[in-house]
Motif scaffolding. Structure first.
Motif, PDB file in Angstrom:
ATOM      1  N   LEU A 209       0.835  -1.221   0.155  1.00  0.00           N
ATOM      2  CA  LEU A 209       0.005   0.094  -0.047  1.00  0.00           C
ATOM      3  C   LEU A 209       1.028   1.131   0.100  1.00  0.00           C
ATOM      4  O   LEU A 209       0.536   2.240  -0.542  1.00  0.00           O
ATOM      5  N   MET A 210       2.033   1.246   0.714  1.00  0.00           N
ATOM      6  CA  MET A 210       2.858   2.460   0.774  1.00  0.00           C
ATOM      7  C   MET A 210       3.299   2.570  -0.473  1.00  0.00           C
ATOM      8  O   MET A 210       3.546   3.865  -0.943  1.00  0.00           O
ATOM      9  N   LEU A 211       3.864   1.555  -1.395  1.00  0.00           N
ATOM     10  CA  LEU A 211       4.402   1.783  -2.668  1.00  0.00           C
ATOM     11  C   LEU A 211       3.429   2.341  -3.855  1.00  0.00           C
ATOM     12  O   LEU A 211       3.769   2.952  -4.590  1.00  0.00           O
ATOM     13  N   CYS A 212       2.059   1.866  -3.477  1.00  0.00           N
ATOM     14  CA  CYS A 212       1.136   2.191  -4.408  1.00  0.00           C
ATOM     15  C   CYS A 212       0.877   3.767  -4.104  1.00  0.00           C
ATOM     16  O   CYS A 212       0.561   4.548  -5.071  1.00  0.00           O
ATOM     17  N   VAL A 213       1.008   4.256  -2.865  1.00  0.00           N
ATOM     18  CA  VAL A 213       0.535   5.597  -2.518  1.00  0.00           C
ATOM     19  C   VAL A 213       1.974   6.294  -3.417  1.00  0.00           C
ATOM     20  O   VAL A 213       1.697   7.523  -3.987  1.00  0.00           O
ATOM     21  N   VAL A 214       3.139   6.019  -3.297  1.00  0.00           N
ATOM     22  CA  VAL A 214       4.202   6.801  -3.775  1.00  0.00           C
ATOM     23  C   VAL A 214       3.816   6.560  -5.352  1.00  0.00           C
ATOM     24  O   VAL A 214       4.486   7.620  -5.982  1.00  0.00           O
ATOM     25  N   LEU A 215       3.275   5.598  -5.978  1.00  0.00           N
ATOM     26  CA  LEU A 215       3.523   5.683  -7.333  1.00  0.00           C
ATOM     27  C   LEU A 215       2.300   6.452  -7.743  1.00  0.00           C
ATOM     28  O   LEU A 215       2.355   7.066  -8.895  1.00  0.00           O
ATOM     29  N   ARG A 216       1.417   6.758  -7.231  1.00  0.00           N
ATOM     30  CA  ARG A 216       0.013   7.343  -7.575  1.00  0.00           C
ATOM     31  C   ARG A 216      -0.226   8.672  -7.001  1.00  0.00           C
ATOM     32  O   ARG A 216      -0.853   9.502  -7.754  1.00  0.00           O
ATOM     33  N   LEU A 217       0.454   8.916  -5.933  1.00  0.00           N
ATOM     34  CA  LEU A 217       0.163  10.312  -5.405  1.00  0.00           C
ATOM     35  C   LEU A 217       1.176  11.530  -5.491  1.00  0.00           C
ATOM     36  O   LEU A 217       2.185  10.916  -5.917  1.00  0.00           O
ATOM     37  N   LYS A 218       0.919  12.689  -5.394  1.00  0.00           N
ATOM     38  CA  LYS A 218       2.055  13.589  -5.554  1.00  0.00           C
ATOM     39  C   LYS A 218       2.698  13.652  -4.203  1.00  0.00           C
ATOM     40  O   LYS A 218       2.693  13.090  -3.489  1.00  0.00           O
ATOM     41  N   ARG A 219       3.599  14.453  -4.246  1.00  0.00           N
ATOM     42  CA  ARG A 219       4.655  14.812  -3.209  1.00  0.00           C
ATOM     43  C   ARG A 219       3.987  14.680  -1.962  1.00  0.00           C
ATOM     44  O   ARG A 219       4.244  14.195  -0.954  1.00  0.00           O
ATOM     45  N   THR A 220       3.083  15.712  -1.638  1.00  0.00           N
ATOM     46  CA  THR A 220       2.658  16.122  -0.073  1.00  0.00           C
ATOM     47  C   THR A 220       2.069  14.993   0.517  1.00  0.00           C
ATOM     48  O   THR A 220       2.070  14.569   1.456  1.00  0.00           O
ATOM     49  N   PRO A 221       0.784  14.644  -0.310  1.00  0.00           N
ATOM     50  CA  PRO A 221       0.115  13.542   0.169  1.00  0.00           C
ATOM     51  C   PRO A 221       0.771  12.037   0.280  1.00  0.00           C
ATOM     52  O   PRO A 221       0.436  11.354   1.114  1.00  0.00           O
ATOM     53  N   ALA A 222       1.671  12.032  -0.841  1.00  0.00           N
ATOM     54  CA  ALA A 222       2.501  10.750  -0.606  1.00  0.00           C
ATOM     55  C   ALA A 222       3.162  10.415   0.681  1.00  0.00           C
ATOM     56  O   ALA A 222       3.427   9.835   1.361  1.00  0.00           O
ATOM     57  N   VAL A 223       4.037  11.821   0.895  1.00  0.00           N
ATOM     58  CA  VAL A 223       4.786  11.834   2.105  1.00  0.00           C
ATOM     59  C   VAL A 223       4.076  11.678   3.509  1.00  0.00           C
ATOM     60  O   VAL A 223       4.466  10.825   4.337  1.00  0.00           O
ATOM     61  N   THR A 224       2.954  12.177   3.452  1.00  0.00           N
ATOM     62  CA  THR A 224       1.985  12.032   4.478  1.00  0.00           C
ATOM     63  C   THR A 224       1.531  10.597   4.667  1.00  0.00           C
ATOM     64  O   THR A 224       1.709  10.056   5.662  1.00  0.00           O
ATOM     65  N   LEU A 229       1.721   5.056   7.216  1.00  0.00           N
ATOM     66  CA  LEU A 229       1.948   3.830   7.074  1.00  0.00           C
ATOM     67  C   LEU A 229       3.144   3.328   7.637  1.00  0.00           C
ATOM     68  O   LEU A 229       2.978   1.995   8.322  1.00  0.00           O
ATOM     69  N   ILE A 230       4.051   4.044   7.697  1.00  0.00           N
ATOM     70  CA  ILE A 230       5.548   3.274   8.320  1.00  0.00           C
ATOM     71  C   ILE A 230       5.129   3.151   9.826  1.00  0.00           C
ATOM     72  O   ILE A 230       5.414   2.230  10.531  1.00  0.00           O
ATOM     73  N   PHE A 231       4.597   4.312  10.525  1.00  0.00           N
ATOM     74  CA  PHE A 231       4.063   4.345  11.962  1.00  0.00           C
ATOM     75  C   PHE A 231       3.341   2.952  12.160  1.00  0.00           C
ATOM     76  O   PHE A 231       3.434   2.190  13.192  1.00  0.00           O
ATOM     77  N   GLY A 232       2.225   2.881  11.253  1.00  0.00           N
ATOM     78  CA  GLY A 232       1.235   1.588  11.395  1.00  0.00           C
ATOM     79  C   GLY A 232       1.939   0.484  11.274  1.00  0.00           C
ATOM     80  O   GLY A 232       1.693  -0.501  12.019  1.00  0.00           O
ATOM     81  N   THR A 233       2.655   0.350  10.480  1.00  0.00           N
ATOM     82  CA  THR A 233       3.317  -1.009  10.211  1.00  0.00           C
ATOM     83  C   THR A 233       4.160  -1.554  11.170  1.00  0.00           C
ATOM     84  O   THR A 233       4.201  -2.621  11.931  1.00  0.00           O
ATOM     85  N   ILE A 234       5.082  -0.433  11.914  1.00  0.00           N
ATOM     86  CA  ILE A 234       6.002  -0.682  13.104  1.00  0.00           C
ATOM     87  C   ILE A 234       5.105  -1.092  14.444  1.00  0.00           C
ATOM     88  O   ILE A 234       5.526  -2.178  15.198  1.00  0.00           O
ATOM     89  N   LEU A 235       3.771  -0.398  14.363  1.00  0.00           N
ATOM     90  CA  LEU A 235       3.147  -0.753  15.657  1.00  0.00           C
ATOM     91  C   LEU A 235       2.383  -2.179  15.429  1.00  0.00           C
ATOM     92  O   LEU A 235       2.459  -2.745  16.545  1.00  0.00           O
ATOM     93  N   GLY A 236       1.869  -2.473  14.178  1.00  0.00           N
ATOM     94  CA  GLY A 236       1.469  -3.837  13.963  1.00  0.00           C
ATOM     95  C   GLY A 236       2.680  -4.904  14.304  1.00  0.00           C
ATOM     96  O   GLY A 236       2.112  -5.944  14.711  1.00  0.00           O
ATOM     97  N   LEU A 237       3.885  -4.591  13.715  1.00  0.00           N
ATOM     98  CA  LEU A 237       4.849  -5.459  13.999  1.00  0.00           C
ATOM     99  C   LEU A 237       5.268  -5.745  15.641  1.00  0.00           C
ATOM    100  O   LEU A 237       5.372  -7.092  15.961  1.00  0.00           O
ATOM    101  N   LEU A 238       5.287  -4.566  16.396  1.00  0.00           N
ATOM    102  CA  LEU A 238       5.499  -4.905  17.896  1.00  0.00           C
ATOM    103  C   LEU A 238       4.350  -5.374  18.547  1.00  0.00           C
ATOM    104  O   LEU A 238       4.571  -6.211  19.375  1.00  0.00           O
ATOM    105  N   CYS A 239       3.229  -5.173  18.152  1.00  0.00           N
ATOM    106  CA  CYS A 239       1.923  -5.983  18.489  1.00  0.00           C
ATOM    107  C   CYS A 239       2.047  -7.528  18.355  1.00  0.00           C
ATOM    108  O   CYS A 239       1.710  -8.239  19.381  1.00  0.00           O
ATOM    109  N   MET A 240       2.498  -7.871  17.293  1.00  0.00           N
ATOM    110  CA  MET A 240       2.706  -9.200  17.026  1.00  0.00           C
ATOM    111  C   MET A 240       3.810  -9.700  17.774  1.00  0.00           C
ATOM    112  O   MET A 240       3.586 -10.992  18.301  1.00  0.00           O
ATOM    113  N   VAL A 241       4.808  -9.228  18.098  1.00  0.00           N
ATOM    114  CA  VAL A 241       6.132  -9.717  18.817  1.00  0.00           C
ATOM    115  C   VAL A 241       5.623  -9.663  20.274  1.00  0.00           C
ATOM    116  O   VAL A 241       5.841 -10.922  20.706  1.00  0.00           O
TER     117      VAL A 241
END
Length: 278
Positions: A209-224, A229-241
């Motif tokens: 999903l992150m890569l799709c955002v980079v491919l399809r959105l412009k700079r500001t919404p893509a960075v946001t 998504l990075i924080f969400g992925t880290i949080l999900g990994l910590l919950c799994m661990v």
């Protein structure tokens, strides 16, 4: 000779009289003992004698039915345990199959969006990708991750749905719960692969999903979106661990026969659990 015969007859008559007296005494003694036994029985069980036959028969039938129900419950207890285990396994696999189906459909939709035509405001105008080579590289990584998610999710859906279907058929046969549990034990390796694949596919799906955002959105919404998504992925990994660690801890404690709570901290843990629930 006559005297001898007379004496012999007299002795025989005397023997017969003595034997008859002994038999009479014995019969009298037996009668007296039977009367004593009847008296003792009436003294021991006065309630039983005084009750009518209808009540006695109903009580006997109720006792017999209670004994039969206890025996049936004792005999069917392993079967009930196996049936409960099978139903719980089928329910958990059905939930897992539904979750993997949702991830599969979402990933297919994202894959179709990401591999479409290059947008008009693509990497040339305000995008994070400044060249065609970067766009192609990101598209390749996106395609690989998306295909991996599709494979893992489809495998999980296939294995879980197949085992649920077969177990629901096996449980209807003779000794069905035991046979279904045997089937689950023999197919545990494929189920383990499917479950591990599902838990791996979820963070990979977030990266896709992150890569799709980079491919399809412009700079500001893509960075946001990428930062979120990075924080969400880290949080999900910590919950799994965390969940895997506590699961392994509880399983190891159960295998060693340790109690769930220590005696000194039991009340504190229970009060803390109640406070968190409230």
């Amino acid at each position: 000779m006559e005297l001898y015969t007379k004496e012999s007859f007299r002795n025989r008559d005397l023997l017969e009289v003595v034997i008859q007296k002994k038999e009479d005494n014995k019969n009298n003694h037996d009668i007296v003992e039977k009367q004593k036994e009847q008296i003792l029985n009436t003294r021991r069980t006065p309630e039983v004698v005084s009750r009518p036959s209808s009540r006695m028969s109903s009580k006997q039938t109720s006792i017999q039915t209670e004994q039969k129900t206890k025996e049936n419950n004792f005999l069917t207890q392993p079967e009930n345990i196996a049936k409960n285990n099978v139903s719980q396994t089928i329910q958990s696999m059905a939930i897992l199959c539904l979750s993997s189906s949702v991830v599969l459909l979402l990933d297919i939709y994202i894959f179709l969006i990401g591999t479409g035509d290059v947008p008009e405001s693509g990497f040339r105008n305000g995008s994070l990708l400044t060249s065609a080579s970067q766009y192609e590289d990101v598209t390749e990584v996106f395609t690989a991750f998306s295909t991996l998610v599709i494979i893992l999710s489809a495998n999980c859906v296939l294995v879980c749905s197949m085992q649920c279907f077969i177990a629901s058929k096996v449980i209807k046969t003779v000794d069905g719960p035991e046979r279904a549990m045997k089937y689950f034990r023999e197919c545990s390796s494929s189920r383990l692969v499917a479950v591990v694949g599902f838990f791996i596919s979820f963070p990979v799906f977030l990266l896709t999903l992150m890569l799709c955002v980079v491919l399809r959105l412009k700079r500001t919404p893509a960075v946001t979106a990428v930062v979120v998504l990075i924080f969400g992925t880290i949080l999900g990994l910590l919950c799994m661990v965390q969940n895997i660690y506590h699961w392994y801890d509880e399983m190891s404690s159960a295998s060693r026969g340790l109690p769930a709570y220590e005696d000194s901290n039991k009340d504190e843990d229970v009060n803390r659990d109640l406070n968190t629930l409230v």
